[in-house]
Design an enzyme around this catalytic site. Structure first.
Site, PDB file in Angstrom:
ATOM      1  N   LYS A  32       0.550  -1.526  -0.448  1.00 25.40           N
ATOM      2  CA  LYS A  32       0.127  -0.291  -0.043  1.00 25.40           C
ATOM      3  C   LYS A  32       0.656   1.560   0.076  1.00 25.40           C
ATOM      4  O   LYS A  32       1.763   1.058   0.827  1.00 25.40           O
ATOM      5  CB  LYS A  32      -1.216   0.176   0.765  1.00 25.40           C
ATOM      6  CG  LYS A  32      -2.110   1.007   1.128  1.00 25.40           C
ATOM      7  CD  LYS A  32      -1.635   2.155   2.202  1.00 25.40           C
ATOM      8  CE  LYS A  32      -2.540   3.616   1.863  1.00 25.40           C
ATOM      9  NZ  LYS A  32      -1.854   4.895   3.035  1.00 25.40           N
TER      10      LYS A  32
ATOM     11  N   GLY B 214      -0.753   8.606  -1.669  1.00 25.91           N
ATOM     12  CA  GLY B 214      -1.041   9.888  -2.248  1.00 25.91           C
ATOM     13  C   GLY B 214       0.135  10.529  -2.817  1.00 25.91           C
ATOM     14  O   GLY B 214       0.439  11.577  -2.907  1.00 25.91           O
TER      15      GLY B 214
ATOM     16  N   GLY C 278      -5.135  11.396  -1.162  1.00 28.08           N
ATOM     17  CA  GLY C 278      -5.077  12.254   0.052  1.00 28.08           C
ATOM     18  C   GLY C 278      -5.013  13.592  -0.325  1.00 28.08           C
ATOM     19  O   GLY C 278      -6.006  14.536  -0.671  1.00 28.08           O
TER      20      GLY C 278
ATOM     21  N   ASP D 109      -5.750   1.433   3.470  1.00 23.02           N
ATOM     22  CA  ASP D 109      -5.181   0.929   4.224  1.00 23.02           C
ATOM     23  C   ASP D 109      -6.092   0.396   4.277  1.00 23.02           C
ATOM     24  O   ASP D 109      -5.810  -1.803   4.733  1.00 23.02           O
ATOM     25  CB  ASP D 109      -4.848   1.475   5.154  1.00 23.02           C
ATOM     26  CG  ASP D 109      -3.550   2.405   5.887  1.00 23.02           C
ATOM     27  OD1 ASP D 109      -2.853   2.619   4.095  1.00 23.02           O
ATOM     28  OD2 ASP D 109      -3.675   3.614   6.676  1.00 23.02           O
TER      29      ASP D 109
ATOM     30  N   LYS E 148      -3.758   3.647  10.323  1.00 17.60           N
ATOM     31  CA  LYS E 148      -3.153   2.497   9.383  1.00 17.60           C
ATOM     32  C   LYS E 148      -2.333   1.554  10.868  1.00 17.60           C
ATOM     33  O   LYS E 148      -2.448   0.332   9.929  1.00 17.60           O
ATOM     34  CB  LYS E 148      -1.949   3.747   9.332  1.00 17.60           C
ATOM     35  CG  LYS E 148      -0.881   3.006   8.260  1.00 17.60           C
ATOM     36  CD  LYS E 148       0.454   3.819   8.200  1.00 17.60           C
ATOM     37  CE  LYS E 148       0.141   5.006   7.568  1.00 17.60           C
ATOM     38  NZ  LYS E 148      -0.409   4.870   5.736  1.00 17.60           N
TER      39      LYS E 148
END
Length: 253
Positions: A7, A10, A41, A157, A212
């Site tokens: 992951k 942005g 984001g 996430d 997270k």
């Protein structure tokens, strides 16, 4: 061959050549398969601001009213996804961009107060295994759909954790810090449930990092193994993790 779900946030898109450096590392790792899950984001914030909307968050999750969703979807599933595709192609990959639905994850509304914020709730046939078999690199945005076809903004996430569970894959959360930090801003190399609860209660872990870490813990519980939080600022960390070295923070059940 082991599969790793990675992951990336942005923020990678806002840093010159960061995504390219990451993809350069991946192309050199022939001993594993990869699936990339991404957010975006900062890009969403910019698009909403340009459209005259205010952005608001609740416990690290973006409140997503229906009227904002075309901009959120456009930023995440459109612009961010294709920016990453561009960088992946430049590194020699054969990427395929998609939403969570094509990746085999169905979502539902998390809370009415959050608007079109979704949570992963079910699995359907996924195209990921066949893409991996073909040597393609899946790039999955955190936009999801429910069984009625309504679209949702899913925390990236949580999306990555759902896909890792679906594929029984290893999971790495790559963020803009090298590890989860303690009260003195020192890296914590390993965290379990009790330690995480204590640090959240003390306010040491909060906001986006709280989401997270909690998501990492849930993923570790479902996968029954540790998941990792590391930094995309140092792509070489990824190589170290693939080789079994301990970098970043390992979250264990």
């Amino acid at each position: 061959m082991k599969t790793w779900v990675i992951k990336i946030g942005g923020a990678v898109l806002n840093t010159a050549d960061a995504a390219k450096a990451l993809f350069d590392v991946l192309i050199s790792q022939q001993q594993a398969n990869f699936v990339i899950v991404h957010g975006g984001g900062a890009l969403v914030d910019a698009w909403l601001m340009d459209a005259g909307f205010a952005s608001a968050k609740h416990q690290g999750l973006r409140i997503s009213p229906k009227e904002q969703m075309p901009y959120i979807v456009g930023a995440l599933a459109g612009c961010a996804n294709k920016q990453l595709m561009s960088q992946a192609i430049a590194s020699g990959h054969k990427p395929v961009g998609m939403s969570l639905y094509e990746a085999g994850v169905v979502v539902k509304q998390k809370l009415k107060a959050l608007g079109q914020v979704g949570q992963c709730c079910d699995s359907i046939d996924s195209i990921l295994p066949s893409l991996i078999e073909q040597g393609r690199l899946p790039l999955v945005s955190s936009i999801g759909f429910d069984e009625e076809g309504l679209w949702y903004n899913v925390n990236a996430d949580e999306a990555a954790a759902a896909i890792a569970k679906e594929l029984d894959a290893e999971l790495i959360f790559m963020t803009d810090v090298e590890a989860v930090l303690d009260a003195n801003k020192q890296p914590l190399h390993q965290l379990n449930t009790q330690q995480i609860d204590a640090l959240i209660l003390q306010g040491v872990i909060q906001g986006g990092m709280e989401v997270k870490v909690k998501t990492s813990l849930l993923a570790a519980q479902h996968l029954r193994r540790g998941v990792y939080i590391s930094s995309w600022l140092k792509p070489e960390n990824l190589v170290a993790l693939l080789q079994g070295e301990h970098v970043g923070t390992k979250i264990t059940p």
